[in-house]
Design a protein around this motif. Structure first.
Motif, PDB file in Angstrom:
ATOM      1  N   LEU A 180       2.356  50.956 -20.560  1.00 53.90           N
ATOM      2  CA  LEU A 180       3.709  51.235 -20.090  1.00 53.90           C
ATOM      3  C   LEU A 180       3.770  52.712 -19.734  1.00 53.90           C
ATOM      4  O   LEU A 180       3.245  53.554 -20.461  1.00 53.90           O
ATOM      5  N   VAL A 181       4.407  53.005 -18.622  1.00 53.27           N
ATOM      6  CA  VAL A 181       4.535  54.382 -18.164  1.00 53.27           C
ATOM      7  C   VAL A 181       6.005  54.636 -17.883  1.00 53.27           C
ATOM      8  O   VAL A 181       6.635  53.891 -17.135  1.00 53.27           O
ATOM      9  N   GLY A 182       6.529  55.676 -18.496  1.00 52.14           N
ATOM     10  CA  GLY A 182       7.917  56.053 -18.240  1.00 52.14           C
ATOM     11  C   GLY A 182       7.983  57.490 -17.779  1.00 52.14           C
ATOM     12  O   GLY A 182       7.222  58.338 -18.239  1.00 52.14           O
ATOM     13  N   ASN A 183       8.880  57.734 -16.847  1.00 53.18           N
ATOM     14  CA  ASN A 183       9.130  59.089 -16.367  1.00 53.18           C
ATOM     15  C   ASN A 183      10.628  59.230 -16.218  1.00 53.18           C
ATOM     16  O   ASN A 183      11.267  58.431 -15.535  1.00 53.18           O
ATOM     17  N   TRP A 184      11.164  60.223 -16.905  1.00 54.26           N
ATOM     18  CA  TRP A 184      12.605  60.478 -16.854  1.00 54.26           C
ATOM     19  C   TRP A 184      12.832  61.910 -16.403  1.00 54.26           C
ATOM     20  O   TRP A 184      12.254  62.841 -16.971  1.00 54.26           O
ATOM     21  N   GLU A 185      13.651  62.083 -15.389  1.00 58.30           N
ATOM     22  CA  GLU A 185      14.081  63.406 -14.957  1.00 58.30           C
ATOM     23  C   GLU A 185      15.520  63.579 -15.429  1.00 58.30           C
ATOM     24  O   GLU A 185      16.364  62.719 -15.181  1.00 58.30           O
TER      25      GLU A 185
END
Length: 140
Positions: free
Chosen positions: A28-33
């Protein structure tokens, strides 16, 4: 936010990420700006799952989850109180339970309408990168 509390919050985020993951996930890959709008944290997010489809790997973004969103926003707020508000959070979770985080403090380029390789391009090519590293067929 003290280091122990930060670690606990990151672990809670990783656990929630796993709870909403698609069946057969391998990573799982998450990216939050994060930006602050009218005093509230606003998140621009990508959540990607690499999935074992039996005869090949698959990958795609999966849906919004309010609880995950809130946990990430709480981490941002907690770290801001300690003077460490991040603008970008990356989280990778592997099937074996290992997870990695990376905080960024530069401009959130995707949110600012300037998507680049780091903020968007790498996710568009994530499956190709995964296959190059793990082979085209799961378990081989």
């Amino acid at each position: 936010m003290e280091a122990t509390a930060q670690q606990e919050q990151v672990r809670a985020i990783a656990e929630r990420f796993v709870q909403i993951a698609p069946d057969g996930w391998a990573r799982l890959v998450g990216n939050w700006e994060a930006t602050v709008v009218d005093g509230e944290v606003s998140l621009n997010w990508i959540t990607l799952g690499v999935v074992d489809l039996g005869d090949r790997w698959g990958a795609g973004q999966f849906g919004f989850d309010e609880q995950l969103y809130d946990l990430v926003a709480e981490l941002n707020e907690g770290m801001a109180q300690a003077g460490e508000r991040w603008t970008v959070l990356d989280l990778e979770v592997d099937r074996d339970g290992a997870f990695r985080t990376r905080f960024g403090y530069g401009p959130p380029t995707r949110t600012l309408g300037r998507p680049d390789e780091e903020s968007l391009g790498r996710f568009e090519k994530y499956l190709d990168t995964w296959v190059a590293e793990h082979g085209p067929v799961p378990g081989r």
